[in-house]
Design a protein around this motif. Structure first.
Motif, mmCIF file in Angstrom:
data_model
loop_
_atom_site.group_PDB
_atom_site.id
_atom_site.type_symbol
_atom_site.label_atom_id
_atom_site.label_comp_id
_atom_site.label_asym_id
_atom_site.label_seq_id
_atom_site.Cartn_x
_atom_site.Cartn_y
_atom_site.Cartn_z
ATOM 1 N N ALA A 83 24.866 54.099 3.073
ATOM 2 C CA ALA A 83 26.332 54.160 3.129
ATOM 3 C C ALA A 83 26.827 55.338 2.294
ATOM 4 N N GLN A 84 27.998 55.852 2.661
ATOM 5 C CA GLN A 84 28.607 56.950 1.922
ATOM 6 C C GLN A 84 29.455 56.393 0.791
ATOM 7 N N TYR A 85 29.388 57.040 -0.351
ATOM 8 C CA TYR A 85 30.260 56.680 -1.468
ATOM 9 C C TYR A 85 31.660 57.212 -1.199
ATOM 10 N N PHE A 86 32.634 56.582 -1.811
ATOM 11 C CA PHE A 86 34.002 57.093 -1.732
ATOM 12 C C PHE A 86 34.179 58.011 -2.924
ATOM 13 N N LYS A 87 34.116 59.310 -2.660
ATOM 14 C CA LYS A 87 34.235 60.301 -3.730
ATOM 15 C C LYS A 87 35.510 61.098 -3.533
ATOM 16 N N ALA A 88 36.216 61.270 -4.609
ATOM 17 C CA ALA A 88 37.377 62.154 -4.558
ATOM 18 C C ALA A 88 36.854 63.586 -4.554
ATOM 19 N N PRO A 89 37.512 64.469 -3.824
ATOM 20 C CA PRO A 89 37.069 65.865 -3.828
ATOM 21 C C PRO A 89 37.265 66.487 -5.213
ATOM 22 N N GLU A 90 36.556 67.578 -5.468
ATOM 23 C CA GLU A 90 36.642 68.229 -6.775
ATOM 24 C C GLU A 90 38.065 68.657 -7.112
ATOM 25 N N SER A 91 38.853 68.986 -6.102
ATOM 26 C CA SER A 91 40.225 69.424 -6.360
ATOM 27 C C SER A 91 41.056 68.296 -6.972
ATOM 28 N N ALA A 92 40.674 67.059 -6.758
ATOM 29 C CA ALA A 92 41.438 65.926 -7.310
ATOM 30 C C ALA A 92 41.323 65.864 -8.830
ATOM 31 N N ALA A 93 40.300 66.481 -9.384
ATOM 32 C CA ALA A 93 40.141 66.481 -10.835
ATOM 33 C C ALA A 93 41.184 67.365 -11.519
ATOM 34 N N ASN A 94 41.847 68.205 -10.756
ATOM 35 C CA ASN A 94 42.825 69.133 -11.311
ATOM 36 C C ASN A 94 44.268 68.627 -11.212
ATOM 37 N N VAL A 95 44.457 67.364 -10.934
ATOM 38 C CA VAL A 95 45.807 66.818 -10.796
ATOM 39 C C VAL A 95 46.478 66.797 -12.157
#
Length: 191
Positions: free
Chosen positions: A173-185
């Motif tokens: 199964a695929q993990y639900f990962k936020a994209p790297e750009s989400a770390a810059n919020v």
């Protein structure tokens, strides 16, 4: 002697069949928990998307000249709603779309900070509380989903259950990962 060997062989066969059934049932159970975890994320994301138009309308009543922010939030929400109905998207694609909505909501909240009357509005405060509650639910649902996904993926990859997983085509199964750009919020304060 032949009879003893036959009994031993039968016992071993029964044990192997029993193990096969138990391993298969465990994998099915874990796969179903992964699907349930994803469904819980999906429900919370839909609730958030449903709340966005009310939030936008409330802020728009006070900040009419911030049309670019409203357009971005509306567009991001529309993409999130469309993604929710698209079974062909990967979980990574869905996470990226949801991250865009999150970023657009952060921009909307930043606009709201410039309007003290809006901050004091009971409707706005209620919507903010609902949104914060939904964000907590989404975070919990993502954590639950990823925890169950880890258990499932371990079961499909570890010996001896990986034998059953490969026999019956259990895919990781695929993990639900936020994209790297989400770390810059950016962080926004409502004080």
């Amino acid at each position: 002697m032949a009879m003893v060997c036959g009994i031993v062989a039968a016992v071993i066969a029964v044990i192997l069949i029993l193990w096969l059934v138990l391993a298969y049932n465990n994998l099915v159970s874990l796969r179903n928990r992964v699907a349930n975890g994803w469904a819980q994320i999906d429900v919370a994301l839909k609730q958030r998307a449903d709340l966005v138009p009310n939030l936008v309308a409330t802020v728009q009543g006070y900040a009419t000249h911030e049309s670019k922010v409203f357009e971005e939030v509306t567009k991001a929400r529309a993409q999130a709603v469309e993604a929710a109905g698209n079974a062909n998207l990967t979980r990574e694609d869905r996470a990226a779309i949801e991250a865009r909505l999150t970023q657009a909501l952060v921009q909307l909240r930043a606009v709201a900070e410039n309007y003290p009357q809006l901050q004091a509005s009971q409707n706005f405060m209620s919507l903010q509380q609902q949104l914060a509650s939904l964000e907590d639910k989404i975070a919990y649902a993502r954590q639950f989903y990823n925890d169950v996904t880890l258990k499932y993926n371990n079961a499909t990859q570890q010996i001896p259950s990986n034998i059953v997983a490969s026999l019956f085509h259990f895919e990781a199964a695929q993990y639900f990962k936020a994209p790297e750009s989400a770390a810059n919020v950016p962080t926004v304060s409502f004080s």
